[in-house]
Design a protein around this motif. Structure first.
Motif, PDB file in Angstrom:
ATOM      1  N   PHE A 183      15.781 -14.435  -1.635  1.00 51.26           N
ATOM      2  CA  PHE A 183      16.152 -13.285  -2.457  1.00 51.26           C
ATOM      3  C   PHE A 183      17.564 -13.473  -2.996  1.00 51.26           C
ATOM      4  CE2 PHE A 183      17.192  -8.906  -3.524  1.00 51.26           C
ATOM      5  CZ  PHE A 183      15.993  -8.437  -4.041  1.00 51.26           C
ATOM      6  N   ASP A 184      18.482 -13.799  -2.105  1.00 46.13           N
ATOM      7  CA  ASP A 184      19.866 -14.135  -2.477  1.00 46.13           C
ATOM      8  C   ASP A 184      20.441 -14.985  -1.358  1.00 46.13           C
ATOM      9  OD1 ASP A 184      20.631 -12.365  -0.414  1.00 46.13           O
ATOM     10  OD2 ASP A 184      21.086 -10.745  -1.797  1.00 46.13           O
ATOM     11  N   GLY A 185      21.738 -15.306  -1.442  1.00 51.18           N
ATOM     12  CA  GLY A 185      22.374 -16.160  -0.445  1.00 51.18           C
ATOM     13  C   GLY A 185      22.323 -15.607   0.965  1.00 51.18           C
ATOM     14  N   GLN A 186      22.372 -14.300   1.117  1.00 49.63           N
ATOM     15  CA  GLN A 186      22.339 -13.687   2.448  1.00 49.63           C
ATOM     16  C   GLN A 186      20.921 -13.357   2.914  1.00 49.63           C
ATOM     17  OE1 GLN A 186      24.658 -10.999   0.650  1.00 49.63           O
ATOM     18  NE2 GLN A 186      26.598 -12.001   1.110  1.00 49.63           N
ATOM     19  N   HIS A 187      19.942 -13.503   2.043  1.00 49.07           N
ATOM     20  CA  HIS A 187      18.562 -13.149   2.380  1.00 49.07           C
ATOM     21  C   HIS A 187      17.611 -14.281   1.995  1.00 49.07           C
ATOM     22  CE1 HIS A 187      20.686  -9.290   1.895  1.00 49.07           C
ATOM     23  NE2 HIS A 187      19.932  -8.914   2.913  1.00 49.07           N
ATOM     24  N   PRO A 188      17.654 -15.403   2.767  1.00 47.60           N
ATOM     25  CA  PRO A 188      16.688 -16.474   2.489  1.00 47.60           C
ATOM     26  C   PRO A 188      15.264 -16.008   2.791  1.00 47.60           C
ATOM     27  CG  PRO A 188      17.993 -16.987   4.451  1.00 47.60           C
ATOM     28  CD  PRO A 188      18.541 -15.717   3.875  1.00 47.60           C
ATOM     29  N   ALA A 189      14.311 -16.774   2.348  1.00 51.74           N
ATOM     30  CA  ALA A 189      12.900 -16.426   2.557  1.00 51.74           C
ATOM     31  C   ALA A 189      12.644 -16.098   4.023  1.00 51.74           C
ATOM     32  CB  ALA A 189      12.009 -17.576   2.108  1.00 51.74           C
ATOM     33  N   GLY A 190      11.918 -15.010   4.262  1.00 49.31           N
ATOM     34  CA  GLY A 190      11.534 -14.628   5.621  1.00 49.31           C
ATOM     35  C   GLY A 190      12.515 -13.733   6.355  1.00 49.31           C
ATOM     36  N   THR A 191      13.709 -13.501   5.807  1.00 52.57           N
ATOM     37  CA  THR A 191      14.661 -12.605   6.484  1.00 52.57           C
ATOM     38  C   THR A 191      14.457 -11.172   5.987  1.00 52.57           C
ATOM     39  OG1 THR A 191      16.395 -12.990   4.841  1.00 52.57           O
ATOM     40  CG2 THR A 191      16.414 -14.403   6.800  1.00 52.57           C
ATOM     41  N   SER A 192      14.872 -10.225   6.804  1.00 52.62           N
ATOM     42  CA  SER A 192      14.685  -8.811   6.484  1.00 52.62           C
ATOM     43  C   SER A 192      15.456  -8.411   5.232  1.00 52.62           C
ATOM     44  CB  SER A 192      15.140  -7.944   7.657  1.00 52.62           C
ATOM     45  OG  SER A 192      15.047  -6.569   7.310  1.00 52.62           O
ATOM     46  N   LEU A 193      14.779  -7.648   4.377  1.00 51.08           N
ATOM     47  CA  LEU A 193      15.398  -7.089   3.169  1.00 51.08           C
ATOM     48  C   LEU A 193      15.660  -5.590   3.331  1.00 51.08           C
ATOM     49  CD1 LEU A 193      13.143  -8.824   0.483  1.00 51.08           C
ATOM     50  CD2 LEU A 193      15.427  -9.521   1.240  1.00 51.08           C
ATOM     51  N   ASN A 194      15.487  -5.066   4.554  1.00 52.01           N
ATOM     52  CA  ASN A 194      15.605  -3.623   4.775  1.00 52.01           C
ATOM     53  C   ASN A 194      16.946  -3.057   4.333  1.00 52.01           C
ATOM     54  OD1 ASN A 194      13.083  -3.945   5.914  1.00 52.01           O
ATOM     55  ND2 ASN A 194      13.588  -2.901   7.812  1.00 52.01           N
ATOM     56  N   ASP A 195      18.014  -3.856   4.402  1.00 53.18           N
ATOM     57  CA  ASP A 195      19.327  -3.356   3.984  1.00 53.18           C
ATOM     58  C   ASP A 195      19.475  -3.306   2.464  1.00 53.18           C
ATOM     59  OD1 ASP A 195      19.301  -6.192   4.027  1.00 53.18           O
ATOM     60  OD2 ASP A 195      21.489  -6.253   4.095  1.00 53.18           O
ATOM     61  N   LEU A 196      18.470  -3.806   1.722  1.00 49.02           N
ATOM     62  CA  LEU A 196      18.488  -3.781   0.256  1.00 49.02           C
ATOM     63  C   LEU A 196      17.480  -2.784  -0.320  1.00 49.02           C
ATOM     64  CD1 LEU A 196      18.550  -7.613  -0.520  1.00 49.02           C
ATOM     65  CD2 LEU A 196      20.494  -6.045  -0.308  1.00 49.02           C
ATOM     66  N   ILE A 197      16.854  -2.015   0.555  1.00 50.47           N
ATOM     67  CA  ILE A 197      15.795  -1.116   0.112  1.00 50.47           C
ATOM     68  C   ILE A 197      16.172   0.319   0.461  1.00 50.47           C
ATOM     69  CG2 ILE A 197      13.369  -0.495   0.414  1.00 50.47           C
ATOM     70  CD1 ILE A 197      12.893  -3.448   1.154  1.00 50.47           C
ATOM     71  N   ARG A 198      16.053   1.177  -0.533  1.00 48.85           N
ATOM     72  CA  ARG A 198      16.341   2.589  -0.290  1.00 48.85           C
ATOM     73  C   ARG A 198      15.057   3.384  -0.445  1.00 48.85           C
ATOM     74  NH1 ARG A 198      16.878   5.650  -4.996  1.00 48.85           N
ATOM     75  NH2 ARG A 198      17.018   4.399  -6.869  1.00 48.85           N
ATOM     76  N   LEU A 199      15.035   4.481   0.263  1.00 52.27           N
ATOM     77  CA  LEU A 199      13.895   5.389   0.239  1.00 52.27           C
ATOM     78  C   LEU A 199      14.295   6.610  -0.570  1.00 52.27           C
ATOM     79  CD1 LEU A 199      11.133   6.411   1.411  1.00 52.27           C
ATOM     80  CD2 LEU A 199      12.480   7.389   3.256  1.00 52.27           C
ATOM     81  N   ASP A 200      13.520   6.909  -1.594  1.00 52.11           N
ATOM     82  CA  ASP A 200      13.720   8.124  -2.371  1.00 52.11           C
ATOM     83  C   ASP A 200      13.086   9.256  -1.578  1.00 52.11           C
ATOM     84  OD1 ASP A 200      13.919  10.145  -4.204  1.00 52.11           O
ATOM     85  OD2 ASP A 200      12.485   9.280  -5.606  1.00 52.11           O
ATOM     86  N   ASN A 201      13.891  10.211  -1.163  1.00 50.52           N
ATOM     87  CA  ASN A 201      13.369  11.272  -0.299  1.00 50.52           C
ATOM     88  C   ASN A 201      12.669  12.399  -1.061  1.00 50.52           C
ATOM     89  OD1 ASN A 201      15.440  12.808  -1.372  1.00 50.52           O
ATOM     90  ND2 ASN A 201      16.607  12.937   0.521  1.00 50.52           N
ATOM     91  N   GLY A 202      12.569  12.296  -2.381  1.00 50.72           N
ATOM     92  CA  GLY A 202      11.864  13.311  -3.153  1.00 50.72           C
ATOM     93  C   GLY A 202      12.701  14.537  -3.482  1.00 50.72           C
ATOM     94  N   TYR A 203      13.926  14.592  -3.000  1.00 49.67           N
ATOM     95  CA  TYR A 203      14.816  15.732  -3.252  1.00 49.67           C
ATOM     96  C   TYR A 203      16.058  15.309  -4.028  1.00 49.67           C
ATOM     97  CZ  TYR A 203      11.920  17.874   0.319  1.00 49.67           C
ATOM     98  OH  TYR A 203      10.848  18.341   1.039  1.00 49.67           O
ATOM     99  N   GLY A 204      15.987  14.173  -4.705  1.00 50.21           N
ATOM    100  CA  GLY A 204      17.117  13.691  -5.479  1.00 50.21           C
ATOM    101  C   GLY A 204      18.084  12.841  -4.677  1.00 50.21           C
ATOM    102  N   GLY A 205      17.837  12.661  -3.399  1.00 48.15           N
ATOM    103  CA  GLY A 205      18.690  11.830  -2.559  1.00 48.15           C
ATOM    104  C   GLY A 205      17.949  10.592  -2.110  1.00 48.15           C
ATOM    105  N   SER A 206      18.683   9.698  -1.460  1.00 43.63           N
ATOM    106  CA  SER A 206      18.052   8.493  -0.939  1.00 43.63           C
ATOM    107  C   SER A 206      18.796   8.027   0.303  1.00 43.63           C
ATOM    108  CB  SER A 206      18.037   7.387  -1.997  1.00 43.63           C
ATOM    109  OG  SER A 206      19.355   6.986  -2.316  1.00 43.63           O
ATOM    110  N   ILE A 207      18.145   7.147   1.064  1.00 46.18           N
ATOM    111  CA  ILE A 207      18.722   6.584   2.268  1.00 46.18           C
ATOM    112  C   ILE A 207      18.234   5.149   2.372  1.00 46.18           C
ATOM    113  CG2 ILE A 207      16.836   7.439   3.708  1.00 46.18           C
ATOM    114  CD1 ILE A 207      18.882   7.793   5.974  1.00 46.18           C
TER     115      ILE A 207
END
Length: 188
Positions: A107-131
């Protein structure tokens, strides 16, 4: 007289709200699907197909568990059953303990194939915010929290424009499910 008799039988035959439906209904997760969608402003959501190119701002990941509905009492069959209220919504029997999203490609230098991307993914909570997904999953979460909202990447991949995501979904009862998306081209 007939109308009064019919009305009386309907009113007396309707159960109270604490007796609605066949009893508690539960949802058991039996599998998982991961679907990529394109959500551009002002347009309808589209399912992304293999090889499709799209900007990261329009790319959303949807997690859809395969489920089985069951209850403590068999569902009535045949005939008509009047209800004075709506039965309660089904309840998921487990919670999500962890989700790990990876890519088959760097994905990038800090995220080679097979490593977690969870720190690059946000969840839209449906109320205009995200986490961030990594923050949300510090504690077990109810299944609807993740499956009723879309996940979105916070940045564009720099190592490879081609990306295919794998999802590992773990529940508090120890069940593990995996899913994989189609391969797509992500543009800045």
């Amino acid at each position: 007289m007939k109308r009064l008799l019919l009305f009386t039988s309907l009113v007396l035959g309707v159960p109270a709200c604490n007796e609605c439906g066949p009893g508690p209904q539960y949802v058991d997760v039996t599998g998982l699907s991961a679907v990529l969608t394109r959500q551009a402003a002002g347009t309808a959501t589209q399912v992304v197909t293999t090889g499709q190119a799209l900007p990261v701002t329009e790319l959303h990941l949807l997690l859809r568990p395969d489920t089985r509905l069951y209850g403590t009492a068999p569902v009535r069959t045949g005939g008509f059953a009047a209800m004075a209220c709506e039965p309660a919504d089904p309840t998921f029997t487990e919670q999500i303990d962890s989700i790990r999203i990876t890519s088959r490609y760097d994905f990038d230098g800090q995220h080679p194939a097979g490593t977690s991307l969870n720190d690059l993914i946000r969840l839209d909570n449906g109320y205009g915010g995200s986490i961030l997904l990594s923050e949300l999953l510090r504690t077990p979460q109810p299944v609807p929290m993740l499956v009723q909202n879309s996940l979105q990447f916070t940045q564009t991949p720099t190592s490879s424009a081609t990306q295919q995501f794998r999802v590992r979904y773990h529940q508090t009862n120890g069940e593990v499910y995996t899913a994989e998306t189609v391969a797509v081209m992500i543009r800045p």
